[in-house]
Design a protein around this motif. Structure first.
Motif, short mmCIF file in Angstrom:
data_model
loop_
_atom_site.label_atom_id
_atom_site.label_comp_id
_atom_site.label_asym_id
_atom_site.label_seq_id
_atom_site.Cartn_x
_atom_site.Cartn_y
_atom_site.Cartn_z
N ALA A 227 0.84 -1.20 0.00
CA ALA A 227 0.00 0.00 0.00
C ALA A 227 0.88 1.26 0.00
N LYS A 228 1.94 1.25 0.79
CA LYS A 228 2.85 2.40 0.82
C LYS A 228 3.51 2.62 -0.54
N MET A 229 3.88 1.54 -1.21
CA MET A 229 4.48 1.66 -2.54
C MET A 229 3.48 2.25 -3.53
N ALA A 230 2.23 1.80 -3.45
CA ALA A 230 1.18 2.33 -4.33
C ALA A 230 0.95 3.81 -4.05
N ALA A 231 0.93 4.19 -2.78
CA ALA A 231 0.72 5.59 -2.40
C ALA A 231 1.85 6.47 -2.93
N ALA A 232 3.08 5.98 -2.83
CA ALA A 232 4.22 6.75 -3.34
C ALA A 232 4.11 6.92 -4.85
N GLU A 233 3.74 5.86 -5.52
CA GLU A 233 3.60 5.91 -6.98
C GLU A 233 2.49 6.86 -7.41
N MET A 234 1.40 6.89 -6.63
CA MET A 234 0.25 7.72 -6.97
C MET A 234 0.33 9.12 -6.33
N ASP A 235 1.37 9.35 -5.52
CA ASP A 235 1.61 10.64 -4.86
C ASP A 235 0.44 11.06 -3.97
N VAL A 236 0.04 10.14 -3.07
CA VAL A 236 -1.01 10.44 -2.10
C VAL A 236 -0.48 10.22 -0.68
N ASN A 237 -1.14 10.89 0.26
CA ASN A 237 -0.79 10.71 1.67
C ASN A 237 -1.08 9.28 2.10
N VAL A 238 -0.21 8.75 2.94
CA VAL A 238 -0.43 7.41 3.47
C VAL A 238 -0.21 7.43 4.98
N ILE A 239 -1.06 6.72 5.69
CA ILE A 239 -0.87 6.50 7.13
C ILE A 239 -0.48 5.04 7.27
N ASP A 240 0.76 4.80 7.66
CA ASP A 240 1.25 3.43 7.85
C ASP A 240 0.79 2.94 9.22
N LEU A 241 -0.42 2.42 9.24
CA LEU A 241 -1.04 2.00 10.50
C LEU A 241 -0.23 0.90 11.16
N TYR A 242 0.29 -0.04 10.38
CA TYR A 242 1.10 -1.12 10.95
C TYR A 242 2.30 -0.53 11.69
N HIS A 243 2.99 0.39 11.08
CA HIS A 243 4.16 1.01 11.71
C HIS A 243 3.76 1.76 12.99
N HIS A 244 2.70 2.59 12.88
CA HIS A 244 2.28 3.39 14.03
C HIS A 244 1.89 2.49 15.21
N MET A 245 1.28 1.36 14.93
CA MET A 245 0.87 0.46 16.01
C MET A 245 2.06 -0.28 16.62
N THR A 246 3.01 -0.68 15.80
CA THR A 246 4.08 -1.54 16.30
C THR A 246 5.27 -0.77 16.87
N VAL A 247 5.36 0.54 16.66
CA VAL A 247 6.42 1.29 17.35
C VAL A 247 6.04 1.52 18.81
N TYR A 248 4.78 1.34 19.12
CA TYR A 248 4.30 1.44 20.49
C TYR A 248 4.68 0.15 21.22
N PRO A 249 5.15 0.25 22.47
CA PRO A 249 5.63 -0.96 23.18
C PRO A 249 4.58 -2.05 23.39
N ALA A 250 3.30 -1.67 23.44
CA ALA A 250 2.25 -2.67 23.69
C ALA A 250 1.14 -2.51 22.64
N PRO A 251 1.39 -2.92 21.38
CA PRO A 251 0.40 -2.69 20.33
C PRO A 251 -0.93 -3.41 20.55
N LYS A 252 -0.92 -4.46 21.37
CA LYS A 252 -2.17 -5.19 21.61
C LYS A 252 -3.21 -4.32 22.32
N GLU A 253 -2.75 -3.26 23.00
CA GLU A 253 -3.69 -2.35 23.67
C GLU A 253 -4.56 -1.60 22.67
N PHE A 254 -4.10 -1.51 21.43
CA PHE A 254 -4.86 -0.81 20.39
C PHE A 254 -5.95 -1.70 19.78
N LEU A 255 -6.02 -2.97 20.20
CA LEU A 255 -6.94 -3.92 19.59
C LEU A 255 -7.95 -4.47 20.60
#
Length: 193
Positions: free
Chosen positions: A133-161
């Protein structure tokens, strides 16, 4: 009144304990209002269980909504249940994004899954879909929110689920997602001047 179109899978329907809700809507609108951008209306075009291929079949509905901003979220169902390849997903995302003015689009990637609750989930696969999805966003020049990254940089990502299913956001997860979406809209508004 300005419109934000939420177009995608169940992530955008606010699923809580198996039922759709307005939790994400409230967080997006509250965040925007708190940042000084009140007066938005949400057009909810999320469908539970939908893949990117199924989204393509109804993209005209989202285009016809004429949103000032369009949040697109597909991938988890592609990752979990579709026989389509990763490359097909990437092509689908490009077609979905291409249906809109690029300056209006915010693309969400797949997120992290709590595999203790949902053992059929595969976070390595989720991450591959997020990358595509990030590659497609870069190719299409649109904003992307990398939800996987944002969740997993947090020490306890399971709290978000939710412990209900291990896939959909918890209250904290929806608050987090709403803030990320509102932040991207704010950045677009500031860039517009």
């Amino acid at each position: 009144m300005k419109k934000i179109v939420l177009f995608g899978d169940s992530l955008l329907t606010g699923v809580m304990n198996g039922e759709t809700s307005d939790i994400l809507d409230r967080y997006i609108l509250d965040e925007l209002t708190g940042m000084g951008f009140p007066g938005y209306q949400l057009v909810k075009l999320g469908k539970r269980g939908e893949t990117s291929s199924e989204g393509l079949a109804r993209v005209d509905e989202a285009v016809e909504a004429e949103g000032d901003f369009v949040v697109i979220s597909f991938g988890t169902n592609d990752s979990l249940k579709s026989d389509d390849s990763l490359d097909t997903f990437g092509e689908n995302i490009k077609k979905l994004v291409g249906a809109f003015d690029a300056s209006k689009v915010i693309l969400l990637t797949t997120g992290y899954i709590n595999t203790e609750v949902y053992p059929d989930g595969d976070n390595e696969r989720q991450q591959l879909f997020a990358q595509k999805a990030k590659m497609a966003a870069a190719e299409m020049d649109v904003n992307v929110i990398d939800l996987y990254h944002h969740m997993t940089v947090y020490p306890a990502p399971k709290e978000f689920l939710q412990t209900f299913d291990g896939i959909h956001p918890s209250d904290e997860g929806y608050h987090f997602l709403g803030a990320l979406i509102a932040r991207d809209i704010k950045e677009k508004l500031i860039a517009e001047g």
